[in-house]
Design a protein around this motif. Structure first.
Motif: not given
Length: 438
Positions: A123-145, A168-174
């Motif tokens: 009943x729960x999914x996580x979408x984990x984006x690369x740390x350097x992809x923070x510019x994409x996080x807004x796009x994915x977060x808006x889609x989820x919202x 949604x979650x982003x990493x620290x660039x590792x």
């Protein structure tokens, strides 16, 4: 938004909505979005898994494990919650495909996550984006919202009584957290180091619960597969390698870009037809076929199909689909040093073979590149790499060792020429800049 490239040989499945404004949820719905998940709710987990098995879809992150089989490994009964984890870390050098999915079709990733959840009873999914992809996080977060606002996520989705949430979650660039168990550690708020297996994530994964972990491209294929049918999808590819794949072709080619090609498509055609051949009419020197961890190929080895089995028989890997093309001006010694410097920097340092092996290879290749090498250095580099192979907690050690072994075996004379003072190729940057960059 980057200009999209295309070629007549492309077979657009997962990329069919690119450039059509599908980040907007209404446009995505207009283009058959969220139909597959509703069909999945109606027909149930067994149907979903059977269609995925029939599709021949194999993990697009690099391992190539059959997706339907992976989903079927999750126990039907569990005292702990089950989870879906989408790996959008994409830190493999040369790989540039998942970012276009998040950029152009984020709802496909969300819908695929929901389908995977229905298949395993999560009943729960996580979408984990690369740390350097923070510019994409807004796009994915808006889609989820937007999906929540429409009632496609949350309680009683589509009025069916089914609940499903996405975080949604982003990493620290590792780079290390691209490995599935390190990814889970990172998501749990801990240092991103690998876990010892077994147990495997399907049984004991995120927060100790059964977990399915799939690459973003793998997950994004799920809605398309259910709509077109698993068998139809399988027929697009080669034997045991169903469907299509996003290939990021970069380096010294006339038309670099991300192209969706059938599995089994000729590597030679991908370079010379799809990507337009070697830039400025120069000669091909080498190809890294699937991201920096894949053993390099010579020009005479590229008459091979781009699927997991054919590339394996050719002595390399399909990896994460990042095809890096190198022309005659490239110094393989420099390229090898650049590669090992990356892995040395990204090693989590937990296990000795990887921590010490990558460091000593980098030091030795730096000396060779800088003109201070000796005859034993080439053998020592190969010896170090071979003794790392298969002896580390996670695949990062193998990712560093395999390309290094191939560089030495296939371009040994070039390494020896460096040692003799007859440097091959045209160095792009100094060794200080090269190593300092990592």
């Amino acid at each position: 938004m980057p200009t999209l490239v295309s070629h007549p040989d492309e077979v657009k499945v997962v990329s069919r909505r690119f450039g059509m404004g599908a980040t907007d949820i209404d446009k995505y719905v207009e283009l058959d979005g969220y139909k597959a998940v509703q069909e999945a709710i109606a027909k149930g987990p067994e149907w979903i898994i059977n269609e995925m098995k029939a599709s021949g879809l194999r993990g697009r992150g690099g391992a190539g494990f059959p997706t339907g089989m992976k989903w079927s490994f999750v126990p039907k009964q569990s005292e702990k919650p089950k989870y879906v984890l989408v790996n959008g870390d994409e830190s493999e050098p040369g790989t540039c495909k998942d970012h276009v999915l998040f950029l152009h079709d984020p709802h496909a990733v969300i819908e695929g996550t929901m389908i995977a959840g229905l298949a395993i009873g999560s009943k729960l999914g996580f979408i984990y984006l690369r740390g350097e992809y923070r510019y994409l996080l807004k796009i994915v977060e808006k889609a989820v919202a937007d999906a929540y606002a429409k009632g496609f996520l949350g309680k009683n989705i589509f009025g069916t009584g089914v609940d499903f949430d996405v975080i949604t979650q982003t990493g620290a660039g590792a780079y290390e957290v691209g490995e599935e168990s390190a990814l889970m550690e990172s998501l749990e708020g801990k240092r991103g180091v690998p876990r010892i297996k077994p147990p495997f994530p399907a049984v004991v994964g995120l927060y100790g619960g059964p977990t399915v972990i799939n690459n973003a491209e793998t997950i994004a294929n799920a809605p398309h597969i259910l709509l077109m049918g698993g068998e139809a999808y399988a027929k697009l590819g080669s034997e045991r390698n169903g469907g299509t794949r996003l290939f990021g072709i970069s380096g010294h080619v006339e038309r670099p870009g991300v192209y969706e090609l059938p599995m089994g498509y000729s590597l030679r055609k991908a370079i010379y037809d799809v990507a337009g051949g070697i830039k400025d009419g120069k000669k091909l020197k080498a190809v890294v076929p699937g991201g920096s961890s894949c053993p390099v190929m010579l020009p005479e080895e590229i008459d091979v199909g781009l699927d997991f089995d054919q590339m394996g028989k050719a002595g390399t890997m399909l990896g994460s689909g990042g095809i890096v093309v190198l022309d005659e001006t490239v110094s393989i010694v420099e390229f090898a040093l650049r590669t090992i410097a990356f892995y040395q920097h990204e090693s989590c340092g937990w296990c000795i073979p990887c921590r010490e092996g990558t460091d000593w290879i980098k030091k030795t290749l730096t000396r060779v590149y800088n003109g201070g090498g000796n005859k034993k250095d080439v053998d020592n580099v190969q010896y170090l790499a071979e003794n790392m192979l298969g002896r580390t907690f996670c695949p990062l050690g193998d990712a560093a060792a395999m390309p290094t072994i191939a560089f030495v075996k296939k371009f040994r004379k070039e390494f020896e020429d460096y040692i003799a003072g007859n440097k091959a190729g045209t160095p792009i940057i100094t060794v200080e800049q090269l190593v300092g960059a990592h």
